[in-house]
Design a protein around this motif. Structure first.
Motif, PDB file in Angstrom:
ATOM      1  N   GLU A   1       0.832  -1.207   0.000  1.00 40.18           N
ATOM      2  CA  GLU A   1       0.000   0.000   0.000  1.00 40.18           C
ATOM      3  C   GLU A   1       0.866   1.257   0.000  1.00 40.18           C
ATOM      4  OE1 GLU A   1      -3.304   2.270   2.812  1.00 40.18           O
ATOM      5  OE2 GLU A   1      -2.784   0.177   3.215  1.00 40.18           O
ATOM      6  N   ASP A   2       1.962   1.234   0.786  1.00 44.34           N
ATOM      7  CA  ASP A   2       2.860   2.381   0.860  1.00 44.34           C
ATOM      8  C   ASP A   2       3.506   2.661  -0.501  1.00 44.34           C
ATOM      9  OD1 ASP A   2       4.593   4.239   2.802  1.00 44.34           O
ATOM     10  OD2 ASP A   2       5.965   3.268   1.403  1.00 44.34           O
ATOM     11  N   LEU A   3       3.980   1.604  -1.184  1.00 39.34           N
ATOM     12  CA  LEU A   3       4.630   1.791  -2.481  1.00 39.34           C
ATOM     13  C   LEU A   3       3.630   2.198  -3.559  1.00 39.34           C
ATOM     14  CD1 LEU A   3       7.184  -1.178  -2.481  1.00 39.34           C
ATOM     15  CD2 LEU A   3       7.680   1.251  -2.257  1.00 39.34           C
ATOM     16  N   THR A   4       2.412   1.710  -3.450  1.00 38.04           N
ATOM     17  CA  THR A   4       1.369   2.107  -4.403  1.00 38.04           C
ATOM     18  C   THR A   4       1.078   3.598  -4.271  1.00 38.04           C
ATOM     19  OG1 THR A   4       0.377  -0.097  -4.288  1.00 38.04           O
ATOM     20  CG2 THR A   4      -1.004   1.680  -5.150  1.00 38.04           C
ATOM     21  N   ARG A   5       1.115   4.094  -3.040  1.00 35.04           N
ATOM     22  CA  ARG A   5       0.779   5.497  -2.798  1.00 35.04           C
ATOM     23  C   ARG A   5       1.951   6.426  -3.092  1.00 35.04           C
ATOM     24  NH1 ARG A   5      -1.788   6.895   2.942  1.00 35.04           N
ATOM     25  NH2 ARG A   5      -3.331   5.463   2.053  1.00 35.04           N
ATOM     26  N   TYR A   6       3.179   6.041  -2.697  1.00 36.89           N
ATOM     27  CA  TYR A   6       4.318   6.964  -2.795  1.00 36.89           C
ATOM     28  C   TYR A   6       5.274   6.651  -3.942  1.00 36.89           C
ATOM     29  CZ  TYR A   6       2.847   8.641   1.775  1.00 36.89           C
ATOM     30  OH  TYR A   6       2.122   9.180   2.808  1.00 36.89           O
ATOM     31  N   GLY A   7       5.156   5.495  -4.568  1.00 37.10           N
ATOM     32  CA  GLY A   7       6.025   5.156  -5.691  1.00 37.10           C
ATOM     33  C   GLY A   7       7.417   4.755  -5.269  1.00 37.10           C
TER      34      GLY A   7
END
Length: 545
Positions: A491-497
């Protein structure tokens, strides 16, 4: 028969092989002589408690060993003894006497010291410190003031004798001694004169004032701006160490201050600074200070903390990291008096008792620090988690935990969970076996649970125990299940790239161990859920859409 700071076991083959390494054995003897003394046991293997049945020590071996050690060392005294174990097997014990007047060395000019169960080299800048400590060891029994052995303070002698007779730590054999015999037994006199120790404890004020250096204490209270608002001083040499401690406890009004916390339908007072902690810290300061070094003991009280400053440095071999386990008695006879009079918990540092008291009160651990010419111990006023107080009290009432178990449970409850590495770092433990010793029965009693292996093992309080005792700890991600941590990372990588792992760690929760995030990230990369680019510190992780 276990290896420790006073004993080292070695195979008999070390001595009987074709070319024994006498140089290594000389190093071991030097290290014992510069510490507390000790013994080398030849003929019992490391993991055994007895020698092999029927083992015999060659007749000429003890004399040969003594000769080789004496020829390779300076200021080292050794005594070899052949002993017979319960199974009939023989082993050779080499007693190494502690040198309290000079520094021991190998014949080629190398210096070593026994620290825990290791032989450590002494660095050049540590030699002067060790030599200063040697002088401190002799201070107790010196009689250079030439004070007649009858010139004691009758009131202080009576107080001392009453304390010895009332103590359950003193044998009946000692209690049956006459007053004069007790004075001699505790080394308060030597021949016709009082020793420095005798003057310190039962001497008159005018004689105590001539000691180099009789202890004096200053209490200073500071406000929020660190301006002095109160000062008390005990520096007229009228009090012995026991009376000094009692005066500090009775005359400082701040020790009576406390905060009130809820305890079910009742209220409970928690002292800002437990008097037992103050007593133990004061006892440590008086017992372990070098009496050949000038300087007052300072008790500095700030709005958020208490600091106790003691003149002199740690004895060589003791550090702020190993202070819980390693104790070098700078004043062993004074330490014995304190212990027998029940002024300190045990002959040693007493820090395990301080840890237990602070953790049971929900407080942070003490912070011992060695500064330029003194040791400073800081005790924080704040309560880390008030729920820990009731939890520890209820669990201890039910299970009657030992001191090490209480400390371990309090630490883990305060921190929600701890890895073996974190637990070992906090307590200064280097061996896995030492961690097991500190945990004691906590796992068997199902008070703690563990997950993972070796150094990656994580310890946490059994959830059913938390529920049973109504423990309301802080919400934390430290024990987040692996599948939930995977979802959080994705979820973190989906949001912040594209992000470095340190950035991900910062965003999803710094309480989660970085090592665990790395492990889960590697699992996600291997499964194809997450992609990565770059190497080492330049690695970036992202979701490949």
């Amino acid at each position: 028969m276990e290896e420790n700071s006073l004993q080292d076991k070695k195979s008999l083959r070390v001595l009987t092989k074709a070319n024994p390494n006498w140089g290594e054995l000389a190093k071991d003897c030097v290290s014992f002589a510069n510490a507390q003394g000790g013994s080398l046991i030849f003929g019992i293997e490391d993991k055994d408690n007895l020698p092999p049945e029927g083992q015999k020590i060659p007749e000429n071996l003890p004399a040969r060993l003594q000769k080789q050690i004496q020829g390779r060392t300076i200021n080292v005294s050794v005594i070899p003894q052949v002993k017979i174990a319960a199974n009939g097997g023989e082993y050779l014990e080499l007693l190494v006497q502690r040198n309290i007047t000079a520094i021991a060395s190998t014949s080629n000019g190398r210096y070593y010291m026994r620290v825990n169960d290791d032989c450590k080299p002494i660095l050049p800048d540590e030699l002067a410190r060790l030599l200063a400590d040697k002088g401190a060891y002799l201070w107790e029994v010196q009689t250079h003031l030439k004070v007649n052995s009858k010139a004691y303070d009758l009131e202080k002698l009576s107080q001392f004798l009453s304390g010895i007779h009332a103590s359950n730590r003193v044998s009946d054999f000692v209690k049956d001694k006459s007053p004069e015999e007790l004075i001699e037994h505790y080394l308060f006199k030597s021949g016709q004169y009082l020793t420095n120790l005798g003057i310190l404890w039962i001497g008159k004020r005018e004689h105590r004032a001539r000691l180099l250096y009789a202890p004096s204490v200053q209490f200073i209270k500071y406000d929020e701006q660190e301006q002095k608002v109160n000062k008390l001083v005990w520096d007229d040499y009228s009090k012995n160490p026991q009376e000094l401690i009692q005066s500090v406890l009775e005359e400082v009004p701040d020790w009576k201050e406390s905060i009130e916390i809820a305890d079910g339908i009742f209220r409970k007072n928690i002292s800002n600074y437990d008097e037992s902690v103050i007593r133990e810290l004061m006892a440590n300061a008086l017992v372990h200070r070098p009496y050949t070094t000038k300087g007052d003991i300072f008790i500095n009280l700030f709005p958020d903390r208490l600091e106790i400053h003691n003149p002199g440095l740690f004895p060589l071999g003791v550090t702020s990291r190993n202070i819980l386990h390693k104790s070098v008695q700078r004043n062993p006879h004074l330490s014995k008096v304190f212990y027998d009079l029940k002024l300190m918990e045990k002959e040693g540092s007493g820090y395990d008792r301080i840890y237990e008291l602070l953790l049971s009160s929900g407080k942070p651990l003490p912070e011992p620090v060695e500064e330029y010419d003194r040791v400073k111990v800081t005790v924080r006023k704040r309560i880390v988690n008030k729920h820990v107080i009731q939890f520890i009290e209820k669990v201890n009432h039910e299970y009657q935990l030992r001191s090490k178990e209480l400390i371990s449970l309090g630490l883990i409850a305060q921190n929600t969970s701890l890895t073996a590495i974190e637990f070992g770092n906090i307590l200064g433990l280097e061996e896995k076996e030492a961690i097991r010793t500190w945990l004691g029965r906590l796992l068997d009693l199902k008070l703690l649970k563990s997950k993972g292996r070796t150094k990656g093992t994580t310890y946490y309080v059994e959830p059913s125990v938390l529920k049973k005792h109504e423990f309301k700890g802080q919400t934390s991600l430290k024990n987040i299940p692996s599948h939930r941590l995977d979802a959080l990372i994705v979820e973190d990588l989906t949001r912040y790239g594209k992000s470095a792992i340190s950035q991900i760690h910062q965003r999803i929760g710094k309480e989660i161990p970085l090592r665990r995030i790395r492990y889960q990230m590697n699992q996600l990369v291997e499964s194809g859920c997450v992609s990565k680019k770059g190497e080492k510190r330049g690695t970036k992780y992202f979701i490949d859409k």
